[in-house]
Structure formats: structure tokens, C-alpha cells
Design a protein around this motif. Sequence first.
Motif, PDB file in Angstrom:
ATOM      1  N   ALA A  54       0.821  -1.213   0.000  1.00 43.62           N
ATOM      2  CA  ALA A  54       0.000   0.000   0.000  1.00 43.62           C
ATOM      3  C   ALA A  54       0.853   1.261   0.000  1.00 43.62           C
ATOM      4  O   ALA A  54       0.534   2.260  -0.655  1.00 43.62           O
ATOM      5  CB  ALA A  54      -0.929  -0.008   1.208  1.00 43.62           C
ATOM      6  N   ASP A  55       1.977   1.254   0.716  1.00 46.54           N
ATOM      7  CA  ASP A  55       2.806   2.452   0.853  1.00 46.54           C
ATOM      8  C   ASP A  55       3.454   2.866  -0.459  1.00 46.54           C
ATOM      9  O   ASP A  55       3.711   4.041  -0.693  1.00 46.54           O
ATOM     10  CB  ASP A  55       3.902   2.221   1.907  1.00 46.54           C
ATOM     11  CG  ASP A  55       3.335   2.310   3.319  1.00 46.54           C
ATOM     12  OD1 ASP A  55       2.129   2.592   3.440  1.00 46.54           O
ATOM     13  OD2 ASP A  55       4.086   2.094   4.278  1.00 46.54           O
ATOM     14  N   VAL A  56       3.770   1.884  -1.319  1.00 43.29           N
ATOM     15  CA  VAL A  56       4.458   2.215  -2.573  1.00 43.29           C
ATOM     16  C   VAL A  56       3.487   2.321  -3.742  1.00 43.29           C
ATOM     17  O   VAL A  56       3.890   2.462  -4.889  1.00 43.29           O
ATOM     18  CB  VAL A  56       5.553   1.173  -2.893  1.00 43.29           C
ATOM     19  CG1 VAL A  56       6.643   1.226  -1.857  1.00 43.29           C
ATOM     20  CG2 VAL A  56       4.962  -0.227  -2.970  1.00 43.29           C
ATOM     21  N   GLY A  57       2.198   2.232  -3.446  1.00 45.33           N
ATOM     22  CA  GLY A  57       1.196   2.441  -4.478  1.00 45.33           C
ATOM     23  C   GLY A  57       1.122   1.354  -5.513  1.00 45.33           C
ATOM     24  O   GLY A  57       0.782   1.600  -6.664  1.00 45.33           O
ATOM     25  N   THR A  58       1.468   0.100  -5.148  1.00 43.06           N
ATOM     26  CA  THR A  58       1.391  -1.006  -6.101  1.00 43.06           C
ATOM     27  C   THR A  58       0.297  -1.975  -5.679  1.00 43.06           C
ATOM     28  O   THR A  58      -0.235  -1.900  -4.573  1.00 43.06           O
ATOM     29  CB  THR A  58       2.728  -1.768  -6.170  1.00 43.06           C
ATOM     30  OG1 THR A  58       3.017  -2.303  -4.870  1.00 43.06           O
ATOM     31  CG2 THR A  58       3.840  -0.839  -6.573  1.00 43.06           C
ATOM     32  N   ASP A  59      -0.033  -2.903  -6.587  1.00 46.18           N
ATOM     33  CA  ASP A  59      -1.008  -3.916  -6.222  1.00 46.18           C
ATOM     34  C   ASP A  59      -0.292  -5.061  -5.504  1.00 46.18           C
ATOM     35  O   ASP A  59       0.887  -4.985  -5.210  1.00 46.18           O
ATOM     36  CB  ASP A  59      -1.765  -4.424  -7.450  1.00 46.18           C
ATOM     37  CG  ASP A  59      -0.809  -4.962  -8.516  1.00 46.18           C
ATOM     38  OD1 ASP A  59       0.303  -5.359  -8.146  1.00 46.18           O
ATOM     39  OD2 ASP A  59      -1.193  -4.981  -9.697  1.00 46.18           O
ATOM     40  N   TRP A  60      -1.042  -6.124  -5.275  1.00 48.54           N
ATOM     41  CA  TRP A  60      -0.480  -7.248  -4.513  1.00 48.54           C
ATOM     42  C   TRP A  60       0.196  -8.279  -5.419  1.00 48.54           C
ATOM     43  O   TRP A  60       0.367  -9.424  -5.044  1.00 48.54           O
ATOM     44  CB  TRP A  60      -1.595  -7.908  -3.703  1.00 48.54           C
ATOM     45  CG  TRP A  60      -1.955  -7.126  -2.482  1.00 48.54           C
ATOM     46  CD1 TRP A  60      -2.488  -5.891  -2.428  1.00 48.54           C
ATOM     47  CD2 TRP A  60      -1.785  -7.545  -1.127  1.00 48.54           C
ATOM     48  NE1 TRP A  60      -2.667  -5.493  -1.130  1.00 48.54           N
ATOM     49  CE2 TRP A  60      -2.252  -6.491  -0.308  1.00 48.54           C
ATOM     50  CE3 TRP A  60      -1.293  -8.692  -0.512  1.00 48.54           C
ATOM     51  CZ2 TRP A  60      -2.237  -6.556   1.071  1.00 48.54           C
ATOM     52  CZ3 TRP A  60      -1.283  -8.762   0.869  1.00 48.54           C
ATOM     53  CH2 TRP A  60      -1.745  -7.700   1.656  1.00 48.54           C
ATOM     54  N   SER A  61       0.599  -7.864  -6.619  1.00 46.58           N
ATOM     55  CA  SER A  61       1.269  -8.817  -7.506  1.00 46.58           C
ATOM     56  C   SER A  61       2.603  -9.267  -6.928  1.00 46.58           C
ATOM     57  O   SER A  61       3.058 -10.384  -7.166  1.00 46.58           O
ATOM     58  CB  SER A  61       1.475  -8.195  -8.890  1.00 46.58           C
ATOM     59  OG  SER A  61       2.269  -7.015  -8.781  1.00 46.58           O
ATOM     60  N   GLY A  62       3.250  -8.381  -6.154  1.00 47.47           N
ATOM     61  CA  GLY A  62       4.523  -8.760  -5.528  1.00 47.47           C
ATOM     62  C   GLY A  62       4.369  -9.847  -4.493  1.00 47.47           C
ATOM     63  O   GLY A  62       5.352 -10.449  -4.064  1.00 47.47           O
ATOM     64  N   PHE A  63       3.103 -10.094  -4.075  1.00 40.97           N
ATOM     65  CA  PHE A  63       2.871 -11.142  -3.087  1.00 40.97           C
ATOM     66  C   PHE A  63       3.235 -12.523  -3.625  1.00 40.97           C
ATOM     67  O   PHE A  63       3.557 -13.437  -2.871  1.00 40.97           O
ATOM     68  CB  PHE A  63       1.403 -11.104  -2.656  1.00 40.97           C
ATOM     69  CG  PHE A  63       1.026 -12.152  -1.661  1.00 40.97           C
ATOM     70  CD1 PHE A  63       1.454 -12.064  -0.349  1.00 40.97           C
ATOM     71  CD2 PHE A  63       0.261 -13.245  -2.030  1.00 40.97           C
ATOM     72  CE1 PHE A  63       1.119 -13.031   0.567  1.00 40.97           C
ATOM     73  CE2 PHE A  63      -0.076 -14.216  -1.113  1.00 40.97           C
ATOM     74  CZ  PHE A  63       0.348 -14.106   0.192  1.00 40.97           C
ATOM     75  N   SER A  91      -1.845  -4.474   7.548  1.00 41.06           N
ATOM     76  CA  SER A  91      -2.791  -3.578   6.879  1.00 41.06           C
ATOM     77  C   SER A  91      -2.241  -3.030   5.567  1.00 41.06           C
ATOM     78  O   SER A  91      -2.992  -2.629   4.683  1.00 41.06           O
ATOM     79  CB  SER A  91      -3.145  -2.415   7.816  1.00 41.06           C
ATOM     80  OG  SER A  91      -1.970  -1.690   8.169  1.00 41.06           O
ATOM     81  N   THR A  92      -0.905  -3.005   5.425  1.00 37.67           N
ATOM     82  CA  THR A  92      -0.289  -2.452   4.216  1.00 37.67           C
ATOM     83  C   THR A  92       0.389  -3.503   3.346  1.00 37.67           C
ATOM     84  O   THR A  92       0.875  -3.176   2.271  1.00 37.67           O
ATOM     85  CB  THR A  92       0.762  -1.393   4.589  1.00 37.67           C
ATOM     86  OG1 THR A  92       1.760  -2.002   5.427  1.00 37.67           O
ATOM     87  CG2 THR A  92       0.124  -0.226   5.314  1.00 37.67           C
ATOM     88  N   GLY A  93       0.444  -4.740   3.800  1.00 42.88           N
ATOM     89  CA  GLY A  93       1.145  -5.735   3.002  1.00 42.88           C
ATOM     90  C   GLY A  93       1.273  -7.084   3.682  1.00 42.88           C
ATOM     91  O   GLY A  93       0.296  -7.652   4.173  1.00 42.88           O
ATOM     92  N   PHE A  94       2.526  -7.544   3.790  1.00 41.40           N
ATOM     93  CA  PHE A  94       2.758  -8.917   4.211  1.00 41.40           C
ATOM     94  C   PHE A  94       4.128  -9.020   4.879  1.00 41.40           C
ATOM     95  O   PHE A  94       5.035  -8.248   4.573  1.00 41.40           O
ATOM     96  CB  PHE A  94       2.714  -9.836   2.976  1.00 41.40           C
ATOM     97  CG  PHE A  94       2.766 -11.292   3.285  1.00 41.40           C
ATOM     98  CD1 PHE A  94       1.638 -11.960   3.710  1.00 41.40           C
ATOM     99  CD2 PHE A  94       3.949 -12.000   3.167  1.00 41.40           C
ATOM    100  CE1 PHE A  94       1.683 -13.317   3.981  1.00 41.40           C
ATOM    101  CE2 PHE A  94       4.005 -13.348   3.436  1.00 41.40           C
ATOM    102  CZ  PHE A  94       2.853 -14.003   3.847  1.00 41.40           C
ATOM    103  N   CYS A  95       4.283  -9.941   5.826  1.00 39.55           N
ATOM    104  CA  CYS A  95       5.563 -10.154   6.522  1.00 39.55           C
ATOM    105  C   CYS A  95       5.917 -11.634   6.532  1.00 39.55           C
ATOM    106  O   CYS A  95       5.044 -12.500   6.683  1.00 39.55           O
ATOM    107  CB  CYS A  95       5.504  -9.642   7.961  1.00 39.55           C
ATOM    108  SG  CYS A  95       5.503  -7.852   8.102  1.00 39.55           S
ATOM    109  N   LEU A  96       7.213 -11.901   6.380  1.00 36.62           N
ATOM    110  CA  LEU A  96       7.759 -13.256   6.419  1.00 36.62           C
ATOM    111  C   LEU A  96       8.803 -13.310   7.529  1.00 36.62           C
ATOM    112  O   LEU A  96       9.678 -12.453   7.601  1.00 36.62           O
ATOM    113  CB  LEU A  96       8.370 -13.611   5.069  1.00 36.62           C
ATOM    114  CG  LEU A  96       8.924 -15.021   4.851  1.00 36.62           C
ATOM    115  CD1 LEU A  96       8.862 -15.364   3.368  1.00 36.62           C
ATOM    116  CD2 LEU A  96      10.379 -15.140   5.299  1.00 36.62           C
TER     117      LEU A  96
END
Length: 547
Positions: A54-63, A91-96
Motif C-alpha cells: 500500500a505504501d508504494v502504491g502497487t497492487d499485490w502482484s509482488g505477493f 494492513s499495508t502488506g505482508f511479513c515473512l
Amino acid sequence: MTMQKSDFSHLGYEIHQELGRNRFGGRITHLAEVENPSNQVVKNKVVIKEFRFADVGTDWSGFKAYEREIEVLQQLDHPRIPRYLSSFETSTGFCLVQEYKDAPSLAVNNNFTAQQVKQIATSVLEILVYLQQRTPQIIHRDIKPENILVDKNLNAYLVDFGFARVTDGEIALSSIASGTPGFIPPEEYVGRNLTEASDLYSLGVTLICLLSNTRSVDVARLIDDNHRFDFKSLRSHLNPQFVEWLRQMVEPNIKNRFTSASVALESLKKISFTLKSDRIKVVSPKTELNVIQGIKFLGIIWLLNLVSQGIENVSISQQQQRQIQQQRSQISRLLSKQQRLEYRINKLDRIQREQRIRNFRRWNQPYNSSLPYFTQPNNTIPFNNQKASLIAKLQTTKECNNCDLKNVNLANFQLSTSNLKNVNLAYSNLVNANFNSSDLSSANLRYTNLENTRFKNTNLQNANLRGAKLRNANLSNTNLSNANLMYANLYNADLRGADLRGVKLSRTTLNGADLRGANLRYTNLERVNLSNVKLQGAIMPDGKKHE
């Protein structure tokens, strides 16, 4: 855009420091501490890789890269590949979350001698041998200084499997080049098949960067218009055999490269660093200074030889003769000392090489069912009398309700018709074990290795199988209702007639699984790929039978 400070304290992670940041990609790497459930005082360090979509304005394709990395890491078990521990959404992405290794990357420190570079290359090749000899094979596809950690003993650790490709016994095609420019093998640029030699090219480029003291972003300066490396930029004192070995590692034509990591490793072991500048630097600067002094004295010997041959018109006093005799004695002592040092260096090299071979064999030794679990080669958990007695009881009575058997090795155990309600077998090795017709209701099997394990007609109701490896497992007619199978790997698993009502299957790998006749009523199949799953006769979440 300014990124907000990360806080994962509500999940039990206390961020200690930031290890790295990619503002454009929204990726942040944290060093964090997590409380150990068995001891609230002791804290374990972990690495948290955070991606803020969300912070970098991209979709979740990087997931997809994170999903690929999780899937690959769950299959790996090697002491120099940091283990996958957990993952969670934000809320803004994903963590590993991964195991922490106290070792900097090669991008931080690249001031190594040629002998040390050879040791690092050997260590990385041992990891690649493991990846290439397992089934299915794994190609890393992003080997570079930033993704290789090296500790103070020059043990290498391979990280970042976001671009890795699992081949499943077949050569994987690469339609789009992935990785870091300059380190990508030429065959991937043109969309040709990836092979075991592809990672060797990236490793060879990494070693050249170390030897030439070149940063990853400047690697293009070392490549000519024919996509070949200019080895003239390397140190002049390098062993010619080592230079030729490097040249074959980075051959643009894959047919002229080493065919696999094992072949490259065997070839590297045959290279001996006999040049003085390589050998002496491994010992100490003081030893190197002694050798330089010895070279100066050798020049004096040459002059003395001229004198002894009877050069005319040269008169030498008795005092000069005594000085010459003293210098000869000193040179003799220096040469003797140098021979002793070379012997010690050769012995140290041999000991280190034998130790690496022992370690490699230890981590690749097959399980021996005749040995107790605490003596198995792949078990790093210290001997525990209480666990040993529980396992002895389990083998005798086939009953161990509410037992704590976390981190044990029960591979190949015959435990059919066992009573194991609420048992804790998290992070254990149960490969090829037999649990047919057993009761494992509410069991904790988080991140347990259950490959080829038999659970036919077994009760696994409410069991926690999050992240478990269930490749080729037999789960036919098994009760898995309300079980947690999130992030589990069920590749080619037999689930015919299984009760999967209310099962959590988010991001579960079901490729090749057999679900014919299974009951999937009330099961959430969102984000689950069913394209290669057998579903004939299965009851789907809406209550309808799949045709």
C-alpha cells in the motif's frame, strides 16, 4: 512518501533494528526478538521481511514472490539456509519471519584473500549441491553478494528465495528473466531452459566481484561486448588454475560451463593455492613480512655466490665475511620457518576440508530407524530424558495423550492405531511414519515434516497442521474437519473420501492432490489453486457434488 515505523509487538515480535530498506519496492528487513514460549526470560532473534504494497502504491502482484519463497523454504532443511518460521498479513502488506543468522552479507565485507574466496565458494557450492540433489530440484536464480551471508568462520548462508524455481524433476522454462542484472545467466535472458549450471554462473560472477573488489551495481564494468569477463582486472598473483575454474563458471555458453554444483565443487577441491602471496596472507601480516625479508636476503645470497665464484678486484674484510655468514644463517632459519608455516597451513586446510565433508555428510545422511531419535544425523535437539521415556512409552503402549514431543524425530515409526489426542509434535520429523487408524484429534503438527506419512482412516479433527509438509501423504478417509491447513504443502497427497468440512486452506498447496469423494462443505477455498486437483464426486462448499 514517508513510511510509518513498523510495530509488531501485538504479535509477540519486538523490533530491535532495521537491517535494510528498499524504498521503491516498499521492502524493509527488520531484526526482531520474540519471546520463547518455554522460557519467557530468554528471547530469540528472528528476521522479519516486510513488504508494504500500500505504501508504494502497487497492487499485490509482488505477493507472488513471497508465496514462492514460503513454498520453497518450507521444503528446505539445511543448516546454512535460514529456516522459515512464520508469516502474517498486515494492513499495508505482508511479513515473512525467518531464522536469524549472525553473519553479514558479502556486500558489506568483500575484503577477502583468494584462499578465503575459495573457502566461501566451497561453502556456497555445498548448499547448491543440496538444492540440486533433492527432489524436486530448486534453482535459486538470484545468487549475488547481497544474498550470501558469511560468518567469522567463513561459513556461507544462502538467503532470499523469492525468485527460486522448483523444477519437479523437469527443467524449468524461464519466459521472463528474473534476478539482478549482471548476475543473470545469458540463457535466461533469451528465454532458454534453466539447468543446474544456471546458478553456477551467478556464483561465478559473485566470486569475481569479491576478487576484484567490485560492487554488485558496478559488475557491468567487468564484462566486455561479447558478454565475457575481463580476467585481467583480477589480482595478478591468483593461481592460474583458479582463474581457469572461474572462467568456466561464467562461460556464456551453458554447454561450456560446469554441468552441476557437485562437478564444480570437485574441480575446485583439486586446486591448491601454492603461490606465496595467497598462502602467507592466510596466516598473518607478520608472516608475510618475514617472507619479504627472506626475499631481500635471497638477493644477498646471489651477491655472495658471485663472490664465491672468484670475482676479481673485490676484497672482503674479515668483518664483512662474518656479516655474510650471519646473513646466510638468518636466511637458512627463515627458509626453515617458512617451510614449517607452509606445513601448518596445509594441515589446517586439510582439517577444514575434512570438517566440511563431515558436516555435509551429516546433513545428507539418511534416517536409520534402528537408532534412537536423539542420535539421528538430522536431529539437532539435545538429548532429553523425559522425551526419550515418552517415546519409549509410545512405542510400547501406542498411547501418549497430551504429550510434549516437540522437535523429535519419529521418521519411519510404526504407530498405527495409536491414541495421541492433544499431542504436541510441532516442528518434528515424521517422514514415512505410519499413523493409520490413529486418534490425533486436536494434535499440534505445526510445520512438521509429514512427507509420505500414512494417516488412512485417522482422526485429525481440529488438528493444527499449519505449514506442515504433507507431500505424497496418504490421508484417505481421514477426519480433518475444522483442521488448520493454512500454508501446508499437500502436493500429490491422497485425500480421497476425507472429511474436510470447515478446514482452513488459505494459501495451501494442493497441486496434484486427489480429493475425489472428499467432503469440502463449509470449506473456504479462496486463494487455493484447484486447477490440477482431482475433485470428481467431491462435495463442494456450496453442498453440490462436483461432476
